[in-house]
Scaffold this active site. Sequence first.
Site, PDB file in Angstrom:
ATOM      1  N   SER A  63       0.932  -1.415  -0.137  1.00  0.00           N
ATOM      2  CA  SER A  63       0.035   0.048  -0.064  1.00  0.00           C
ATOM      3  C   SER A  63       0.916   1.365  -0.074  1.00  0.00           C
ATOM      4  O   SER A  63       0.258   2.247  -0.211  1.00  0.00           O
ATOM      5  CB  SER A  63      -1.115   0.089   1.246  1.00  0.00           C
ATOM      6  OG  SER A  63      -1.895  -0.793   0.983  1.00  0.00           O
ATOM      7  N   LYS A  66       0.280   3.277  -2.942  1.00  0.00           N
ATOM      8  CA  LYS A  66      -0.733   4.366  -3.094  1.00  0.00           C
ATOM      9  C   LYS A  66      -0.359   5.646  -3.203  1.00  0.00           C
ATOM     10  O   LYS A  66      -1.016   6.564  -3.510  1.00  0.00           O
ATOM     11  CB  LYS A  66      -1.906   4.003  -2.050  1.00  0.00           C
ATOM     12  CG  LYS A  66      -2.337   2.597  -2.158  1.00  0.00           C
ATOM     13  CD  LYS A  66      -3.061   2.101  -0.790  1.00  0.00           C
ATOM     14  CE  LYS A  66      -3.693   0.520  -1.204  1.00  0.00           C
ATOM     15  NZ  LYS A  66      -4.446   0.265   0.009  1.00  0.00           N
ATOM     16  N   TYR A 191      -3.557  -2.556 -10.192  1.00  0.00           N
ATOM     17  CA  TYR A 191      -3.654  -2.465  -8.693  1.00  0.00           C
ATOM     18  C   TYR A 191      -2.761  -3.355  -8.089  1.00  0.00           C
ATOM     19  O   TYR A 191      -1.841  -2.920  -7.407  1.00  0.00           O
ATOM     20  CB  TYR A 191      -5.059  -2.321  -8.300  1.00  0.00           C
ATOM     21  CG  TYR A 191      -5.131  -2.259  -6.925  1.00  0.00           C
ATOM     22  CD1 TYR A 191      -4.906  -1.213  -6.173  1.00  0.00           C
ATOM     23  CD2 TYR A 191      -5.480  -3.430  -5.972  1.00  0.00           C
ATOM     24  CE1 TYR A 191      -4.751  -1.114  -4.595  1.00  0.00           C
ATOM     25  CE2 TYR A 191      -5.262  -3.423  -4.680  1.00  0.00           C
ATOM     26  CZ  TYR A 191      -5.385  -2.142  -4.052  1.00  0.00           C
ATOM     27  OH  TYR A 191      -5.031  -2.222  -2.584  1.00  0.00           O
ATOM     28  N   TYR A 243      -4.584   3.283   7.969  1.00  0.00           N
ATOM     29  CA  TYR A 243      -6.164   2.684   8.147  1.00  0.00           C
ATOM     30  C   TYR A 243      -6.663   2.998   9.431  1.00  0.00           C
ATOM     31  O   TYR A 243      -6.668   4.118   9.505  1.00  0.00           O
ATOM     32  CB  TYR A 243      -5.913   1.202   7.912  1.00  0.00           C
ATOM     33  CG  TYR A 243      -4.956   0.693   6.753  1.00  0.00           C
ATOM     34  CD1 TYR A 243      -5.342   1.268   5.653  1.00  0.00           C
ATOM     35  CD2 TYR A 243      -3.901  -0.107   7.027  1.00  0.00           C
ATOM     36  CE1 TYR A 243      -4.426   0.623   4.428  1.00  0.00           C
ATOM     37  CE2 TYR A 243      -3.027  -0.431   6.009  1.00  0.00           C
ATOM     38  CZ  TYR A 243      -3.535  -0.108   4.690  1.00  0.00           C
ATOM     39  OH  TYR A 243      -2.322  -0.346   3.672  1.00  0.00           O
TER      40      TYR A 243
END
Length: 307
Positions: A63, A66, A191, A243
């Site tokens: 991640s 991202k 992705y 998160y």
Amino acid sequence: MELKDVLSEIHQEVAPLLGQGKVATYIPALANVDPMQFGMAITLNNGQQFGVGSYQTAFSIQSISKVFTYTLALRAYQDGLYKRVWREPSGNPFNSLVQLEYEAGIPRNPFINAGAIVVCDSLVSHFSSETKAFDKILSFIHECSGDSNITVDEVVAQSEMEHGYRNLALAGLMKSFGNFDNGIIEVLKTYFKHCSIVMNAQQLSRSMLYLANDGTDPISKKQLINSTQAKRINSLLLTCGHYDASGDFAFRVGLPGKSGVGGGIVAVVPGVMAIAVYSPALNESGNSLVGTKALELFTTKTGYSIF
């Protein structure tokens, strides 16, 4: 105290914690990683680098990628991107379907899975195809890091594609609400591939310097984004980068940062440096357990916090 001495001290202090936490097992290709590893690297705005432990060990950035895709999408779409992905902390697990259902298919932020998938969808549209979008993402990472040898782990990408049912569900839900423009499989291939890019802590710390310097890489002198966009990205890293544990990370570390389930975390000290840590065993929120502690120790020892 010299920065290299601070890193050595942190290395000694976190050593007893190695073995706590668990590696990510829901992606089979990540389940076999040695959980006892720890590395930490910093790159200053003047190009100086320091590292300790396994800081040159390559790992799947997951991640953390991202941050790069959001930067590219913000550059392409500017404020128009905010209609498709919001700027609020989620307070829920990174792959939650429930919130997405309640909020009509618009993800809370670009750093949870649904948000990053929408960002990826926007890049596939902008660059006209899955292949072109991924090539642009990888070349942008080459530009940010100054290293054209960085590549993708195809085994991890394939593993994610074969077991990414929750991400398929997120994409399908967003498609049903009209917040998805391209084919689900096409976007998810892009992705999963960008999540499977492999870097080490030294490369990661170097690649985030543009966010420590108002959007301009202080070494190459290239403006990668404008200063307003850099400010926006850093604010989201602080509030959404970990998160449902983002508030706790801000409380403990006090820096904009982004984690990945591969065990990496990057953090930005505006105007000064970027830091990356690697330790694959994760806490309950999916963030590196030892890496989080190392960054907390770093800001405590050096005073390099935004607060």
